[in-house]
Design an enzyme around this catalytic site. Structure first.
Site, mmCIF file in Angstrom:
data_model
loop_
_atom_site.group_PDB
_atom_site.id
_atom_site.type_symbol
_atom_site.label_atom_id
_atom_site.label_comp_id
_atom_site.label_asym_id
_atom_site.label_seq_id
_atom_site.Cartn_x
_atom_site.Cartn_y
_atom_site.Cartn_z
ATOM 1 N N SER A 138 -59.902 -64.068 50.850
ATOM 2 C CA SER A 138 -59.482 -63.845 52.115
ATOM 3 C C SER A 138 -59.598 -65.417 52.570
ATOM 4 O O SER A 138 -60.445 -66.296 52.361
ATOM 5 C CB SER A 138 -60.525 -63.163 53.176
ATOM 6 O OG SER A 138 -60.208 -63.225 54.546
ATOM 7 N N TYR A 151 -68.581 -59.407 55.079
ATOM 8 C CA TYR A 151 -67.205 -59.425 54.699
ATOM 9 C C TYR A 151 -66.970 -60.937 54.123
ATOM 10 O O TYR A 151 -66.759 -61.199 53.015
ATOM 11 C CB TYR A 151 -66.215 -59.000 55.663
ATOM 12 C CG TYR A 151 -64.668 -59.067 54.945
ATOM 13 C CD1 TYR A 151 -64.271 -58.018 54.458
ATOM 14 C CD2 TYR A 151 -64.013 -59.955 55.547
ATOM 15 C CE1 TYR A 151 -62.911 -58.082 53.701
ATOM 16 C CE2 TYR A 151 -62.671 -60.160 55.096
ATOM 17 C CZ TYR A 151 -62.142 -59.199 54.529
ATOM 18 O OH TYR A 151 -60.801 -59.352 54.041
#
Ligand code: NJP
Length: 237
Positions: A138, A151
């Protein structure tokens, strides 16, 4: 063409579109997901003309289940050229509100899952002296986001993992890279696809194309990392 690809988390979102685009480029697909939805992706691939594609329902955080995926892929096709580590989940809440179970769950899927899948394909790729392992990490691995600590931490982890693995397996002809998207219009964290407020976000096709580009790059070429974000996205988000 004629490559064998395993795509995890292909029930929906980025993984499903990646499987479709890899198939359109001539790859034979093994699609993996933890729910029965994964069979619908394989059915769809067959419907659009890729009869060799098949699904394995497996949780990437389980070593036993991951090993079964690899075994089934090897039995069906005899080799594995591409692994796309795409399965991922996220809880977006403050650290105080994150439970220990949620913390563990997101690491189990996003980090342990990547480790287990990569580890399981390595013997085959080493024998072949060829393979490409792509992890959908990400863009948050470049900075940090409030209410996304767990996350964010997992994506930093897979970034480190991929970098170390890339050096470890380079002598065996295996390429390891990450694709780091910004906001993509998917179902991540219980979201709906196609909401009006997400119209400027990346589309699943944008990331799937990047995977195809990375996976089909000629053997002399190595792409370590691709960072792709919506033009409209502010930094830090
Ligand atoms: O999410 P979503 P995305 N074992 O929720 C599967 C990263 N990313 O496409 O298990 C096996 O639509 C699940 O299938 P099922 C993100 O971190 C996204 O956005 O059957 N599979 C589904 O197919 C992730 O790594 C954005 O329910 C498991 C898929 O995973 C990747 O992109 C931004 C599983 C998730 O589909 C794909 O996520 C960014 C398990 N244990 C990075 N658990 C973004 N969307 O904005 C879940 O920077 N799955």
């Amino acid at each position: 063409t004629d490559q064998i690809a395993i795509v995890t988390g292909a029930s929906r979102g980025i993984g499903r579109e990646t499987a479709i685009q890899l198939a359109k480029e001539g790859a034979k697909l093994v699609v993996v997901g933890s729910s029965k939805e994964i069979f619908k992706t394989a059915d769809h691939l067959k419907e659009i003309g890729y009869p060799d594609a098949f699904a394995v329902q497996a949780d990437v955080s389980s070593e036993e289940e991951v090993n079964r995926v690899i075994e089934e892929a090897k039995n069906a096709f005899g080799k594995i050229d591409i692994l796309v580590n795409n399965a991922g989940i996220g809880f977006f809440k403050s650290v105080e509100d994150t439970s220990a179970d949620e913390w563990k769950k997101v690491f189990d899927v996003n980090v342990q899952g990547v480790f287990l899948c990569a580890k399981a394909v390595l013997p085959t790729m080493k024998d072949q002296k060829f393979g490409t392992i792509i992890t959908i990490s990400s863009d948050v691995a470049r900075y940090t986001i409030p209410n996304g600590a767990a996350y964010t931490a997992t994506k930093y982890a897979v970034q480190g993992f991929s970098g170390a693995l890339a050096q470890e397996v380079r002598e065996h002809g295996i390429r390891v890279g990450t694709i780091n998207p910004g906001m993509v219009d998917t179902y991540l964290a219980g979201s709906q696809q196609g909401l009006p407020e997400k119209q400027d976000w990346l589309k699943v096709q944008d990331i799937a194309k990047a995977v195809v580009y990375m996976a089909s790059a000629p053997k002399h070429m190595m792409i370590d990392e691709m960072i792709i974000h919506p033009f409209a996205q502010d930094y830090p988000i």
